[in-house]
Design a protein around this motif. Structure first.
Motif, PDB file in Angstrom:
ATOM      1  N   SER A   1     -13.575 -27.229  21.712  1.00  0.00           N
ATOM      2  CA  SER A   1     -13.103 -26.669  22.983  1.00  0.00           C
ATOM      3  C   SER A   1     -13.111 -27.730  24.075  1.00  0.00           C
ATOM      4  CB  SER A   1     -13.966 -25.478  23.402  1.00  0.00           C
ATOM      5  OG  SER A   1     -15.210 -25.893  23.951  1.00  0.00           O
ATOM      6  N   PHE A   2     -14.100 -28.633  24.021  1.00  0.00           N
ATOM      7  CA  PHE A   2     -14.138 -29.730  24.987  1.00  0.00           C
ATOM      8  C   PHE A   2     -12.934 -30.642  24.803  1.00  0.00           C
ATOM      9  CE2 PHE A   2     -15.222 -34.096  26.068  1.00  0.00           C
ATOM     10  CZ  PHE A   2     -15.626 -33.955  27.390  1.00  0.00           C
ATOM     11  N   ARG A   3     -12.646 -30.990  23.564  1.00  0.00           N
ATOM     12  CA  ARG A   3     -11.505 -31.872  23.297  1.00  0.00           C
ATOM     13  C   ARG A   3     -10.206 -31.225  23.767  1.00  0.00           C
ATOM     14  NH1 ARG A   3     -11.464 -33.975  17.437  1.00  0.00           N
ATOM     15  NH2 ARG A   3     -11.218 -31.758  16.981  1.00  0.00           N
ATOM     16  N   THR A   4     -10.037 -29.953  23.458  1.00  0.00           N
ATOM     17  CA  THR A   4      -8.830 -29.248  23.905  1.00  0.00           C
ATOM     18  C   THR A   4      -8.759 -29.188  25.423  1.00  0.00           C
ATOM     19  OG1 THR A   4      -8.854 -27.891  21.902  1.00  0.00           O
ATOM     20  CG2 THR A   4      -7.566 -27.066  23.763  1.00  0.00           C
ATOM     21  N   TYR A   5      -9.910 -28.939  26.037  1.00  0.00           N
ATOM     22  CA  TYR A   5      -9.979 -28.836  27.501  1.00  0.00           C
ATOM     23  C   TYR A   5      -9.587 -30.158  28.155  1.00  0.00           C
ATOM     24  CZ  TYR A   5     -11.998 -27.721  32.095  1.00  0.00           C
ATOM     25  OH  TYR A   5     -12.193 -27.501  33.438  1.00  0.00           O
ATOM     26  N   VAL A   6     -10.132 -31.253  27.639  1.00  0.00           N
ATOM     27  CA  VAL A   6      -9.834 -32.569  28.214  1.00  0.00           C
ATOM     28  C   VAL A   6      -8.352 -32.893  28.079  1.00  0.00           C
ATOM     29  CG1 VAL A   6     -10.186 -35.052  27.904  1.00  0.00           C
ATOM     30  CG2 VAL A   6     -12.143 -33.515  27.942  1.00  0.00           C
ATOM     31  N   LEU A   7      -7.805 -32.658  26.902  1.00  0.00           N
ATOM     32  CA  LEU A   7      -6.400 -32.994  26.679  1.00  0.00           C
ATOM     33  C   LEU A   7      -5.456 -32.123  27.495  1.00  0.00           C
ATOM     34  CD1 LEU A   7      -6.475 -33.573  22.803  1.00  0.00           C
ATOM     35  CD2 LEU A   7      -6.405 -35.297  24.621  1.00  0.00           C
ATOM     36  N   SER A   8      -5.934 -30.946  27.893  1.00  0.00           N
ATOM     37  CA  SER A   8      -5.073 -30.042  28.676  1.00  0.00           C
ATOM     38  C   SER A   8      -5.106 -30.347  30.167  1.00  0.00           C
ATOM     39  CB  SER A   8      -5.493 -28.587  28.445  1.00  0.00           C
ATOM     40  OG  SER A   8      -6.759 -28.331  29.036  1.00  0.00           O
ATOM     41  N   LEU A   9      -5.991 -31.253  30.599  1.00  0.00           N
ATOM     42  CA  LEU A   9      -6.087 -31.538  32.032  1.00  0.00           C
ATOM     43  C   LEU A   9      -4.771 -32.046  32.601  1.00  0.00           C
ATOM     44  CD1 LEU A   9      -9.603 -33.263  32.331  1.00  0.00           C
ATOM     45  CD2 LEU A   9      -8.971 -30.930  32.965  1.00  0.00           C
ATOM     46  N   GLU A  10      -4.001 -32.762  31.784  1.00  0.00           N
ATOM     47  CA  GLU A  10      -2.745 -33.312  32.293  1.00  0.00           C
ATOM     48  C   GLU A  10      -1.745 -32.214  32.657  1.00  0.00           C
ATOM     49  OE1 GLU A  10       0.239 -34.864  29.393  1.00  0.00           O
ATOM     50  OE2 GLU A  10      -1.504 -34.916  28.054  1.00  0.00           O
ATOM     51  N   ASN A  11      -1.880 -31.041  32.048  1.00  0.00           N
ATOM     52  CA  ASN A  11      -0.900 -29.980  32.279  1.00  0.00           C
ATOM     53  C   ASN A  11      -0.896 -29.473  33.709  1.00  0.00           C
ATOM     54  OD1 ASN A  11      -0.293 -30.145  29.535  1.00  0.00           O
ATOM     55  ND2 ASN A  11      -1.734 -28.514  28.984  1.00  0.00           N
ATOM     56  N   THR A  12      -2.074 -29.449  34.350  1.00  0.00           N
ATOM     57  CA  THR A  12      -2.165 -28.901  35.709  1.00  0.00           C
ATOM     58  C   THR A  12      -2.677 -29.928  36.707  1.00  0.00           C
ATOM     59  OG1 THR A  12      -4.406 -28.082  35.250  1.00  0.00           O
ATOM     60  CG2 THR A  12      -2.571 -26.571  34.826  1.00  0.00           C
ATOM     61  N   PHE A  13      -2.784 -31.187  36.288  1.00  0.00           N
ATOM     62  CA  PHE A  13      -3.419 -32.182  37.149  1.00  0.00           C
ATOM     63  C   PHE A  13      -2.729 -32.329  38.494  1.00  0.00           C
ATOM     64  CE2 PHE A  13      -3.826 -36.452  38.856  1.00  0.00           C
ATOM     65  CZ  PHE A  13      -5.199 -36.538  38.981  1.00  0.00           C
ATOM     66  N   GLU A  14      -1.425 -32.456  38.501  1.00  0.00           N
ATOM     67  CA  GLU A  14      -0.725 -32.723  39.760  1.00  0.00           C
ATOM     68  C   GLU A  14      -0.990 -31.636  40.788  1.00  0.00           C
ATOM     69  OE1 GLU A  14       3.422 -34.089  39.301  1.00  0.00           O
ATOM     70  OE2 GLU A  14       2.946 -34.255  37.170  1.00  0.00           O
TER      71      GLU A  14
END
Length: 687
Positions: free
Chosen positions: A403-416
């Motif tokens: 879940s941590f790995r998925t969470y980290v990789l998903s940060l780019e989706n909403t970062f802006e």
């Protein structure tokens, strides 16, 4: 809230609880000493009863109870009147309130017969005792220096862990400790420092200010570090009297009522989400409008002065209820559980021993041999439960690390979108091209990025906590089932040894049960973790997995994971060619540029941190597994030793049955009496 308590009544109630705490501690110590003496005497009689675990648990519980205190953590931004509030609460102008005490020191106020300060270091240096005046001079800095350190993301005293201030004050003498934390709006390092102590405290007093209703920093802290973590939080809206001072006509009651009504709506909107307990809205019992300066002025003149109109009687009424009822009952319930457990174990051991006193050596050997299959079953129950713990460990460790790995990789989706609110607000982007402001821009941008990273990762830890809570709740139910099976087997052992059903002979009340002690620990019915403010969290249940998880996060140094991105952010902006753009467009372009850098590092961060998280979660379950196995093994061994001790005594000497019967019955009666005294003291809190 209609319930009010004045200062002297508050202290009287705390004194009552303090005396009950000492009283129950006395009873527990008597139980421990009685069992220790009995086991020592048994070496010359029919042999020990195998009560080592009960002696150890009761002894630790009594010590923890005697040394225990109600620990309150004070949180809040700078310039909220925290020091004034604390001075009003303790009834003396103890802490400096004329300047901003902007230090990295977490300060613990506790009772001491003499005034003294002990500074604890984190670099291996031994603690240092200094006088109170020197402490104020050395560890208080002015606001300008604090602001400068904030911008540079530096701590004022990085080598200092915390300070302990001992002082002979009535509130502290009644068993209250106050933990004064640094402000929330300076550095992320200080925010993490405060977070590290949240689970150590029984209640949080969050100080806000009426003239600055719920700033971004306050809302951010509440949302990321307080919400949904099962914490007991009281909100103090300080300087409420200044609402009137801000009116055009301070004598206009209608204008005052309207202004206060609007302000209450603002605070309610911002705080109501943090006043939900088990689906219940506790806003009216947790949010209070106070005037700390008025309360302090009155208490300085007269420690017993009425504080009517300052908001303190209402707040102290709620705090009184929490400390002397909710918290005290939870604390003493553990002592009650342990005393009952010791009483039950002694009854069972005595009732097993007495029928065996008259058996000869050969008959006793045969009976001991006949229960070997049952002892094997006890070991099998241990193995089955431990296997279940390990299966849960492997499943949860992988799931949470994934879940941590998925969470980290998903940060780019909403970062802006997410990062826009963390960008520098005190500078125009085009000011970056001014050389004099470039470094200031970099510092502000880095601080914003650190805040973003911290918020995101503590949001993830909340999810991980929920997963672990669910797992340990499931294991608690499993412990109850295995405990019931275990009791069934021990009853069979007793019946084979004595030829009697032991349950028909035990004098048990309707509320007592025969759940073995190891299962009660595994179910979270008592905790022997003392907890301390030097790092270990205070366990709320039998096993405290949260401290292990929080320690992992603390050792990460979260933002260090993203150190490659925390370079000169201005370079990113300079390369955008945004000289002709509006500031709003520049912000968006800046977020895109950082995202581009972020995306480069996310896969590496996700991959590198998967194993540490997997190992940390495994350690949560391994710690639980080790303690469960240890307690079951000790219980099995004590039951075997109980029989072996008797056999050894019979083989070496003639046992005086009448004298031994009298000794065992006396032991049984003494433990039952002390256990009943604990029960009476506990019930006195409920009435």
């Amino acid at each position: 809230m209609s319930y009010k308590v004045e200062t002297h009544n508050f202290l009287q109630d705390l004194d009552r609880i303090f005396k009950v705490r000492q009283e129950i501690a006395d009873y527990l110590e008597t139980i421990s000493e009685t069992l220790t003496t009995a086991e020592s005497a048994a070496a010359e009689a029919s042999g020990k009863l195998g009560l080592d675990q009960e002696i150890a648990d009761i002894g630790i519980a009594g010590k923890n109870l005697r040394q225990g205190a109600f620990r309150l953590l004070i949180l809040g931004d700078m310039k909220r009147g925290k020091s004034t509030f604390l001075n009003a609460l303790i009834g003396e102008n103890l802490l400096p309130s004329d300047v901003n005490p902007c230090t990295a020191l977490l300060t613990i106020l506790k009772f001491g017969a003499e005034r003294r300060v002990t500074v604890h270091f984190n670099d291996g240096k031994p603690p240092e005792q200094i006088d109170f005046k020197l402490f104020k001079q050395r560890y208080t800095i002015d606001p300008q220096e604090a602001k400068q350190l904030e911008q540079q993301q530096q701590q004022a005293f990085p080598d200092v862990s915390h300070a302990v201030v001992e002082y002979p004050l009535p509130l502290l003498e009644k068993g209250v400790e106050i933990v004064d934390s640094p402000g929330l709006n300076d550095t992320e390092a200080r925010n993490e420092l405060s977070l590290g102590y949240i689970n150590n405290c029984h209640a949080i007093l969050f100080v806000l200010r009426a003239s600055q209703p719920c700033t971004l920093a306050e809302r951010r802290y509440l949302e990321n570090y307080i919400k949904d973590r099962g914490l007991s939080v009281f909100f103090l809206i300080n300087a409420w009297d200044q609402v009137k001072e801000g009116l055009i006509d301070s004598d206009d009651s209608e204008e005052l009522e309207e202004a206060e009504s609007k302000l209450r709506k603002v605070f309610h909107t911002n705080l109501v989400d943090y006043c939900q307990v088990d689906g219940q809205d506790t806003y009216d019992e947790r949010v209070f409008e106070v005037s700390a300066i008025q309360a302090l002025r009155r208490r300085i003149k007269d420690a017993s002065a009425s504080l009517e109109g300052t908001g303190f009687p209402e707040f102290m009424g709620a705090l009184n209820t929490f400390l002397t009822q909710e918290r005290a009952i939870a604390e003493f319930r553990q002592s009650r559980t342990l005393s009952r457990q010791a009483n039950l174990r002694v009854q069972q051991a005595v009732e097993r021993r007495i029928p065996l006193l008259g058996q000869d050596v050969e008959e006793l050997k045969q009976r001991i041999s006949s229960v070997e299959p049952e002892f094997t079953k006890l070991s099998q129950i241990r193995d089955e439960f431990c296997d279940e713990i390990r299966r849960m460990r492997d499943r949860k460790a992988r799931a949470i690390a994934d879940s941590f790995r998925t969470y980290v990789l998903s940060l780019e989706n909403t970062f802006e979108q997410d990062f826009l609110r963390y960008q520098p607000s005190d500078l125009q982007f085009l000011d970056f091209f001014s050389e004099s402001k470039r470094e200031q821009f970099n510092r502000s941008a880095q601080q914003g990025f650190q805040q973003y990273v911290n918020d995101k990762f503590f949001a993830w830890t909340l999810t991980a906590e929920k997963d672990l809570e669910s797992a340990f709740a499931e294991l608690s139910q499993s412990a109850a089932r295995h405990g019931a099976s275990y009791t069934g087997v021990t009853d069979q052992i007793t019946e084979k040894l004595t030829g009697q059903d032991i349950q028909t002979r035990l004098n048990l009340s309707g509320e007592d049960d025969t759940t073995p002690g190891w299962a009660k620990w595994a179910m979270g019915l008592f905790s022997l973790a003392g907890g301390n403010l030097a790092g270990a969290a205070l366990a709320a249940t039998g096993f405290d997995f949260k401290s292990i998880l929080l320690n992992l996060v603390a050792t990460w140094g979260i933002t260090l994971l993203f150190a490659p991105i925390l370079g000169p952010f201005g370079i990113l902006l300079a390369g955008l060619g945004v000289g002709a753009l509006q500031a709003n467009d520049a912000r968006k372009q800046f977020a895109k540029a950082i995202k581009k850098e972020l995306v480069k590092h996310l896969p590496q961060i996700a991959q590198e941190q998967w194993q540490p998280i997997y190992s940390a979660v495994q350690e949560c379950f391994d710690s639980y597994d080790r303690e469960v196995a240890k307690r079951i093994d000790e219980d099995i061994q004590s039951r075997k030793a109980e029989l072996d001790n008797l056999l050894q005594q019979k083989e070496t000497r003639e046992i005086n049955r009448d004298a031994e019967l009298a000794r065992l019955r006396s032991l049984e009666a003494t433990i039952a009496d002390q256990s009943q005294r604990v029960e009476v003291a506990y019930q006195s809190l409920l009435s």
